[in-house]
Design a protein around this motif. Sequence first.
Motif, short mmCIF file in Angstrom:
data_model
loop_
_atom_site.label_atom_id
_atom_site.label_comp_id
_atom_site.label_asym_id
_atom_site.label_seq_id
_atom_site.Cartn_x
_atom_site.Cartn_y
_atom_site.Cartn_z
N TYR A 29 0.91 -1.04 -0.18
CA TYR A 29 -0.05 -0.12 0.00
C TYR A 29 0.73 1.15 -0.05
O TYR A 29 0.50 2.11 -0.64
N ALA A 30 1.99 1.28 0.74
CA ALA A 30 2.83 2.35 0.67
C ALA A 30 3.53 2.54 -0.46
O ALA A 30 3.59 3.69 -1.21
N ARG A 31 3.77 1.36 -1.15
CA ARG A 31 4.28 1.37 -2.73
C ARG A 31 3.30 1.72 -3.68
O ARG A 31 3.67 2.50 -4.46
N LEU A 32 2.10 1.51 -3.36
CA LEU A 32 1.02 1.97 -4.37
C LEU A 32 0.99 3.72 -4.34
O LEU A 32 0.89 4.25 -5.12
N ASP A 33 0.88 4.10 -2.92
CA ASP A 33 0.79 5.54 -2.72
C ASP A 33 2.16 6.14 -3.27
O ASP A 33 1.88 7.35 -3.97
N ALA A 34 3.04 5.56 -3.30
CA ALA A 34 4.51 6.12 -3.80
C ALA A 34 4.53 6.26 -5.23
O ALA A 34 4.71 7.47 -5.98
N ALA B 74 1.85 9.10 -6.36
CA ALA B 74 2.49 10.35 -5.83
C ALA B 74 3.55 10.81 -7.13
O ALA B 74 3.52 11.86 -7.72
N GLU B 75 4.23 9.46 -7.55
CA GLU B 75 5.49 9.97 -8.65
C GLU B 75 4.77 10.18 -9.76
O GLU B 75 5.33 11.14 -10.60
N LYS B 76 3.69 9.47 -10.07
CA LYS B 76 2.80 9.90 -11.61
C LYS B 76 1.80 10.79 -11.49
O LYS B 76 1.19 11.26 -12.46
N ASP B 77 1.89 11.47 -10.36
CA ASP B 77 0.87 12.24 -10.06
C ASP B 77 -0.62 12.05 -10.57
O ASP B 77 -1.21 12.96 -11.24
N LEU B 78 -0.88 10.95 -10.12
CA LEU B 78 -2.18 10.38 -10.45
C LEU B 78 -3.21 10.60 -9.20
O LEU B 78 -2.90 10.04 -8.05
N THR B 79 -4.53 10.88 -9.56
CA THR B 79 -5.57 10.66 -8.62
C THR B 79 -6.45 9.54 -9.37
O THR B 79 -6.33 9.24 -10.55
N LEU B 80 -7.45 8.99 -8.60
CA LEU B 80 -8.24 7.98 -9.06
C LEU B 80 -9.71 8.25 -9.21
O LEU B 80 -10.45 8.68 -8.23
N ASP B 81 -10.24 7.59 -10.44
CA ASP B 81 -11.64 8.10 -10.70
C ASP B 81 -12.48 6.58 -10.31
O ASP B 81 -13.85 6.75 -10.55
N GLY B 82 -11.50 5.70 -10.16
CA GLY B 82 -12.26 4.39 -9.74
C GLY B 82 -11.38 3.32 -9.20
O GLY B 82 -10.12 3.41 -9.61
N MET C 66 -9.64 -7.88 4.15
CA MET C 66 -8.79 -6.87 4.89
C MET C 66 -8.04 -6.11 3.56
O MET C 66 -7.82 -4.97 3.78
N SER C 67 -7.91 -6.96 2.44
CA SER C 67 -7.36 -6.22 1.23
C SER C 67 -8.17 -5.05 0.83
O SER C 67 -7.51 -3.95 0.57
N ALA C 68 -9.48 -5.27 1.05
CA ALA C 68 -10.33 -4.14 0.64
C ALA C 68 -10.18 -2.89 1.53
O ALA C 68 -10.29 -1.62 1.20
N VAL C 69 -10.13 -3.13 2.94
CA VAL C 69 -10.07 -2.51 3.89
C VAL C 69 -8.83 -1.63 3.86
O VAL C 69 -8.98 -0.40 3.68
N ARG C 70 -7.79 -2.39 3.52
CA ARG C 70 -6.57 -1.58 3.43
C ARG C 70 -6.47 -0.80 2.14
O ARG C 70 -5.84 0.23 2.15
N LEU C 71 -6.96 -1.23 1.25
CA LEU C 71 -7.02 -0.58 -0.31
C LEU C 71 -7.67 0.60 -0.21
O LEU C 71 -7.32 1.85 -0.61
N VAL C 72 -9.00 0.61 0.35
CA VAL C 72 -9.62 1.95 0.47
C VAL C 72 -9.17 3.15 1.20
O VAL C 72 -9.00 4.36 1.07
N ARG C 73 -8.79 2.40 2.44
CA ARG C 73 -7.98 3.48 3.47
C ARG C 73 -6.70 4.14 3.04
O ARG C 73 -6.75 5.13 3.02
N SER C 74 -5.82 3.40 2.27
CA SER C 74 -4.69 3.86 1.73
C SER C 74 -4.99 4.85 0.35
O SER C 74 -4.13 5.56 0.16
N CYS C 75 -5.99 4.52 -0.29
CA CYS C 75 -6.11 5.16 -1.46
C CYS C 75 -7.24 6.41 -1.31
O CYS C 75 -7.60 7.22 -2.27
N LYS C 76 -7.96 6.53 -0.24
CA LYS C 76 -9.19 7.39 -0.20
C LYS C 76 -8.92 8.73 -0.47
O LYS C 76 -9.53 9.51 -1.08
N SER C 77 -7.55 9.30 0.13
CA SER C 77 -7.27 10.76 -0.20
C SER C 77 -6.81 11.02 -1.69
O SER C 77 -7.01 12.26 -2.11
N ARG C 78 -6.79 9.90 -2.54
CA ARG C 78 -6.17 10.23 -4.05
C ARG C 78 -7.88 9.84 -5.00
O ARG C 78 -7.51 9.77 -6.03
N LEU C 79 -9.00 9.69 -3.94
CA LEU C 79 -9.97 9.27 -4.85
C LEU C 79 -10.82 10.56 -5.35
O LEU C 79 -11.05 11.25 -4.63
N ASN C 80 -11.00 10.76 -6.64
CA ASN C 80 -11.85 12.10 -6.89
C ASN C 80 -13.21 12.04 -6.37
O ASN C 80 -13.83 11.01 -6.33
#
Length: 230
Positions: free
Chosen positions: A62-67, A70-78, A108-122
């Motif tokens: 999840y930390a690597r996904l966040d990185a 950030a590196e690609k400057d991407l936010t998520l539409d889904g 728990m994969s879903a829990v962690r995924l949404v928690r870690s990506c929440k701030s990047r969801l448009n």
Amino acid sequence: MKTILVTGASRGIGLETANWLLSKGFRVIGLARSAKPLDALRKAWPDAAETLTGDLCDDTTYARLDALLAEKDLTLDGIVHNAGALLNKPFTETSDADWQYLLDANLMSAVRLVRSCKSRLNSGAHVLFIGSMGGYQGSSKFPGLAAYSVSKGALSILTECLAAEMAGDQISVNCLCLGAVQTEMLEAAFPGLKAPVEAHQMGAYIGKFASEAHRFFNGKILPVSLADPT
Ligand SMILES: NC(=O)c1ccc[n+]([C@@H]2O[C@H](COP(=O)([O-])OP(=O)(O)OC[C@H]3O[C@@H](n4cnc5c(N)ncnc54)[C@H](OP(=O)(O)O)[C@@H]3O)[C@@H](O)[C@H]2O)c1
């Protein structure tokens, strides 16, 4: 270009969903543990596919996904959280470690995924969980699939909870409970069974649903099955 994260994009339904979305002009971030098929996906769509090799049961992913975002400057539409694990074992032989693995991989994969990506969801984003008819209330149940079905049932309820939690941010959350689809997972669970739906057909349906249906559904647990669910 709209960006959708697809987990379990190395094979089966997830790979077909990723390919459908890419063919319709979306950017896809494909995530799975197997590097080779992800490399092939990136090479097939060099301008639109990003990939991350990682295990959703491992916190560092999840930390690597966040990185990467950030590196690609991407936010998520889904997010299409399609990755999942299956175990077909009699209930009395299913150990605590088996239960923990299924709950980790499918819930728990879903829990962690949404928690870690929440701030990047448009605003207006769609989080789509891929559940199973085994985890759909009132459906037929099969011997040997208790841990799998329970983990998918919990994922369904998580859908309703997160839809309420994220409504204020205009983020929709739905869950598609799939019936039989011809993939490696189905062959492992029901050797020799011929499913009425191919992976590419379900991938196209999921891709279209992920990109459009949140205008019509939120917090819904929807059966996607040709069989009578009861
Ligand atoms: N096929 C069916 O009949 C059926 C029916 C109901 C529901 N479903 C659901 O549909 C989804 C896709 O199923 P499928 O049939 O396409 O299964 P599959 O062919 O076994 O593919 C599963 C995908 O999930 C990935 N994955 C598994 N564990 C992972 C982990 N810990 N971390 C990261 N990625 C992981 C796998 O990639 P790596 O091995 O490369 O990591 C693979 O890409 C699953 O959630 C499944 O429960 C399928």
